[in-house]
Design a protein around this motif. Structure first.
Motif, PDB file in Angstrom:
ATOM      1  N   ALA A  44       0.835  -1.204   0.000  1.00  0.00           N
ATOM      2  CA  ALA A  44       0.000   0.000   0.000  1.00  0.00           C
ATOM      3  C   ALA A  44       0.870   1.254   0.000  1.00  0.00           C
ATOM      4  O   ALA A  44       0.562   2.239  -0.694  1.00  0.00           O
ATOM      5  CB  ALA A  44      -0.929  -0.002   1.216  1.00  0.00           C
ATOM      6  N   CYS A  45       1.953   1.225   0.743  1.00  0.00           N
ATOM      7  CA  CYS A  45       2.865   2.366   0.790  1.00  0.00           C
ATOM      8  C   CYS A  45       3.499   2.603  -0.579  1.00  0.00           C
ATOM      9  O   CYS A  45       3.557   3.738  -1.060  1.00  0.00           O
ATOM     10  CB  CYS A  45       3.952   2.116   1.839  1.00  0.00           C
ATOM     11  SG  CYS A  45       5.123   3.477   1.986  1.00  0.00           S
ATOM     12  N   VAL A  46       3.949   1.536  -1.211  1.00  0.00           N
ATOM     13  CA  VAL A  46       4.571   1.660  -2.528  1.00  0.00           C
ATOM     14  C   VAL A  46       3.557   2.222  -3.523  1.00  0.00           C
ATOM     15  O   VAL A  46       3.894   3.064  -4.360  1.00  0.00           O
ATOM     16  CB  VAL A  46       5.148   0.304  -2.980  1.00  0.00           C
ATOM     17  CG1 VAL A  46       5.616   0.357  -4.422  1.00  0.00           C
ATOM     18  CG2 VAL A  46       6.295  -0.115  -2.073  1.00  0.00           C
ATOM     19  N   GLN A  47       2.295   1.788  -3.428  1.00  0.00           N
ATOM     20  CA  GLN A  47       1.261   2.329  -4.310  1.00  0.00           C
ATOM     21  C   GLN A  47       1.047   3.821  -4.054  1.00  0.00           C
ATOM     22  O   GLN A  47       0.868   4.591  -4.990  1.00  0.00           O
ATOM     23  CB  GLN A  47      -0.060   1.572  -4.129  1.00  0.00           C
ATOM     24  CG  GLN A  47      -1.176   2.083  -5.023  1.00  0.00           C
ATOM     25  CD  GLN A  47      -0.887   1.904  -6.495  1.00  0.00           C
ATOM     26  OE1 GLN A  47      -0.608   0.791  -6.937  1.00  0.00           O
ATOM     27  NE2 GLN A  47      -0.962   2.967  -7.280  1.00  0.00           N
ATOM     28  N   GLN A  48       1.094   4.233  -2.795  1.00  0.00           N
ATOM     29  CA  GLN A  48       0.942   5.659  -2.478  1.00  0.00           C
ATOM     30  C   GLN A  48       2.046   6.470  -3.153  1.00  0.00           C
ATOM     31  O   GLN A  48       1.781   7.535  -3.708  1.00  0.00           O
ATOM     32  CB  GLN A  48       0.981   5.890  -0.970  1.00  0.00           C
ATOM     33  CG  GLN A  48      -0.264   5.452  -0.255  1.00  0.00           C
ATOM     34  CD  GLN A  48      -0.150   5.641   1.253  1.00  0.00           C
ATOM     35  OE1 GLN A  48       0.946   5.778   1.802  1.00  0.00           O
ATOM     36  NE2 GLN A  48      -1.284   5.638   1.925  1.00  0.00           N
ATOM     37  N   VAL A  49       3.256   5.989  -3.101  1.00  0.00           N
ATOM     38  CA  VAL A  49       4.374   6.680  -3.752  1.00  0.00           C
ATOM     39  C   VAL A  49       4.157   6.682  -5.261  1.00  0.00           C
ATOM     40  O   VAL A  49       4.368   7.700  -5.928  1.00  0.00           O
ATOM     41  CB  VAL A  49       5.728   6.059  -3.377  1.00  0.00           C
ATOM     42  CG1 VAL A  49       6.863   6.725  -4.139  1.00  0.00           C
ATOM     43  CG2 VAL A  49       5.969   6.165  -1.870  1.00  0.00           C
ATOM     44  N   TYR A  90      10.778   5.880 -13.432  1.00  0.00           N
ATOM     45  CA  TYR A  90      10.673   4.646 -12.655  1.00  0.00           C
ATOM     46  C   TYR A  90      11.775   4.569 -11.598  1.00  0.00           C
ATOM     47  O   TYR A  90      11.532   4.182 -10.454  1.00  0.00           O
ATOM     48  CB  TYR A  90      10.736   3.441 -13.598  1.00  0.00           C
ATOM     49  CG  TYR A  90      10.681   2.111 -12.897  1.00  0.00           C
ATOM     50  CD1 TYR A  90       9.502   1.651 -12.322  1.00  0.00           C
ATOM     51  CD2 TYR A  90      11.810   1.298 -12.809  1.00  0.00           C
ATOM     52  CE1 TYR A  90       9.440   0.430 -11.684  1.00  0.00           C
ATOM     53  CE2 TYR A  90      11.758   0.069 -12.174  1.00  0.00           C
ATOM     54  CZ  TYR A  90      10.567  -0.354 -11.610  1.00  0.00           C
ATOM     55  OH  TYR A  90      10.513  -1.566 -10.969  1.00  0.00           O
ATOM     56  N   LYS A  91      12.974   4.964 -11.972  1.00  0.00           N
ATOM     57  CA  LYS A  91      14.094   4.945 -11.034  1.00  0.00           C
ATOM     58  C   LYS A  91      13.843   5.928  -9.880  1.00  0.00           C
ATOM     59  O   LYS A  91      14.076   5.599  -8.711  1.00  0.00           O
ATOM     60  CB  LYS A  91      15.394   5.290 -11.762  1.00  0.00           C
ATOM     61  CG  LYS A  91      16.616   5.148 -10.917  1.00  0.00           C
ATOM     62  CD  LYS A  91      17.880   5.379 -11.724  1.00  0.00           C
ATOM     63  CE  LYS A  91      19.094   5.325 -10.831  1.00  0.00           C
ATOM     64  NZ  LYS A  91      20.319   5.632 -11.544  1.00  0.00           N
ATOM     65  N   ALA A  92      13.348   7.110 -10.205  1.00  0.00           N
ATOM     66  CA  ALA A  92      13.022   8.095  -9.165  1.00  0.00           C
ATOM     67  C   ALA A  92      11.919   7.560  -8.249  1.00  0.00           C
ATOM     68  O   ALA A  92      11.989   7.710  -7.022  1.00  0.00           O
ATOM     69  CB  ALA A  92      12.598   9.416  -9.804  1.00  0.00           C
ATOM     70  N   PHE A  93      10.923   6.914  -8.849  1.00  0.00           N
ATOM     71  CA  PHE A  93       9.851   6.300  -8.059  1.00  0.00           C
ATOM     72  C   PHE A  93      10.432   5.263  -7.104  1.00  0.00           C
ATOM     73  O   PHE A  93      10.097   5.241  -5.916  1.00  0.00           O
ATOM     74  CB  PHE A  93       8.810   5.660  -8.988  1.00  0.00           C
ATOM     75  CG  PHE A  93       8.084   4.495  -8.385  1.00  0.00           C
ATOM     76  CD1 PHE A  93       7.167   4.671  -7.362  1.00  0.00           C
ATOM     77  CD2 PHE A  93       8.325   3.195  -8.837  1.00  0.00           C
ATOM     78  CE1 PHE A  93       6.507   3.587  -6.797  1.00  0.00           C
ATOM     79  CE2 PHE A  93       7.672   2.117  -8.290  1.00  0.00           C
ATOM     80  CZ  PHE A  93       6.759   2.312  -7.268  1.00  0.00           C
ATOM     81  N   GLY A  94      11.303   4.395  -7.604  1.00  0.00           N
ATOM     82  CA  GLY A  94      11.903   3.352  -6.771  1.00  0.00           C
ATOM     83  C   GLY A  94      12.692   3.914  -5.605  1.00  0.00           C
ATOM     84  O   GLY A  94      12.596   3.419  -4.478  1.00  0.00           O
ATOM     85  N   GLU A  95      13.454   4.972  -5.871  1.00  0.00           N
ATOM     86  CA  GLU A  95      14.240   5.598  -4.806  1.00  0.00           C
ATOM     87  C   GLU A  95      13.328   6.220  -3.757  1.00  0.00           C
ATOM     88  O   GLU A  95      13.573   6.084  -2.552  1.00  0.00           O
ATOM     89  CB  GLU A  95      15.174   6.647  -5.401  1.00  0.00           C
ATOM     90  CG  GLU A  95      16.299   6.042  -6.231  1.00  0.00           C
ATOM     91  CD  GLU A  95      17.054   7.056  -7.070  1.00  0.00           C
ATOM     92  OE1 GLU A  95      16.670   8.255  -7.091  1.00  0.00           O
ATOM     93  OE2 GLU A  95      18.041   6.648  -7.725  1.00  0.00           O
ATOM     94  N   GLN A  96      12.258   6.876  -4.210  1.00  0.00           N
ATOM     95  CA  GLN A  96      11.334   7.497  -3.259  1.00  0.00           C
ATOM     96  C   GLN A  96      10.573   6.445  -2.468  1.00  0.00           C
ATOM     97  O   GLN A  96      10.372   6.591  -1.262  1.00  0.00           O
ATOM     98  CB  GLN A  96      10.377   8.429  -3.995  1.00  0.00           C
ATOM     99  CG  GLN A  96      11.063   9.669  -4.514  1.00  0.00           C
ATOM    100  CD  GLN A  96      10.126  10.570  -5.298  1.00  0.00           C
ATOM    101  OE1 GLN A  96       8.917  10.389  -5.308  1.00  0.00           O
ATOM    102  NE2 GLN A  96      10.699  11.553  -5.969  1.00  0.00           N
ATOM    103  N   ALA A  97      10.155   5.381  -3.140  1.00  0.00           N
ATOM    104  CA  ALA A  97       9.432   4.314  -2.443  1.00  0.00           C
ATOM    105  C   ALA A  97      10.319   3.648  -1.399  1.00  0.00           C
ATOM    106  O   ALA A  97       9.870   3.366  -0.281  1.00  0.00           O
ATOM    107  CB  ALA A  97       8.925   3.280  -3.450  1.00  0.00           C
ATOM    108  N   GLU A  98      11.573   3.440  -1.755  1.00  0.00           N
ATOM    109  CA  GLU A  98      12.508   2.821  -0.798  1.00  0.00           C
ATOM    110  C   GLU A  98      12.671   3.712   0.439  1.00  0.00           C
ATOM    111  O   GLU A  98      12.630   3.224   1.577  1.00  0.00           O
ATOM    112  CB  GLU A  98      13.858   2.597  -1.474  1.00  0.00           C
ATOM    113  CG  GLU A  98      14.845   1.871  -0.603  1.00  0.00           C
ATOM    114  CD  GLU A  98      16.159   1.565  -1.328  1.00  0.00           C
ATOM    115  OE1 GLU A  98      16.999   0.907  -0.700  1.00  0.00           O
ATOM    116  OE2 GLU A  98      16.337   1.980  -2.469  1.00  0.00           O
ATOM    117  N   ALA A  99      12.823   4.997   0.233  1.00  0.00           N
ATOM    118  CA  ALA A  99      13.007   5.913   1.358  1.00  0.00           C
ATOM    119  C   ALA A  99      11.731   6.076   2.170  1.00  0.00           C
ATOM    120  O   ALA A  99      11.758   6.041   3.408  1.00  0.00           O
ATOM    121  CB  ALA A  99      13.466   7.286   0.847  1.00  0.00           C
TER     122      ALA A  99
END
Length: 104
Positions: A44-49, A90-99
């Motif tokens: 759910a968090c990853v979807q929010q990002v 996509y890379k920016a999304f991944g970095e933000q989701a990870e953080a």
């Protein structure tokens, strides 16, 4: 036409009041994956990002990577300007989701 609009509004209000929220494409793909870390809160968090950073088409494309990781590699290695622009997002999304989701 009015009964259809009223029914749609009523359904939306019912879903909001009952706490039912429809999962987005990233969350569904995450939940359906075989990854041990794919818990409801994390997905759910990853979807929010994703909702904050990716357009709908980008989300569907990214969600497809859960079932077919080779597709991600093909997109990453592509010479296409569209694929390169997508990969940057996509890379920016991944970095933000990870953080953002590291504590979920």
């Amino acid at each position: 036409m009015k009964p259809v609009v009223l029914a749609a509004c009523a359904a939306m209000m019912l879903s909001l009041s009952s706490g039912v929220v429809l999962a987005g494409p990233i969350e569904r793909a995450c939940l359906n994956s075989d990854r041990k870390a794919a818990t409801r809160p994390v997905c759910a968090c990853v979807q929010q990002v994703a909702d904050m950073t990716l357009r709908g088409g980008d989300q569907r494309k990214a969600a497809s990577f859960f079932k077919n990781p080779d597709r991600a590699q093909k997109v990453r290695m592509s010479k296409s300007d569209n694929d390169n622009e997508f990969w940057r997002r996509y890379k920016a999304f991944g970095e933000q989701a990870e953080a953002y989701c590291a504590t979920s």
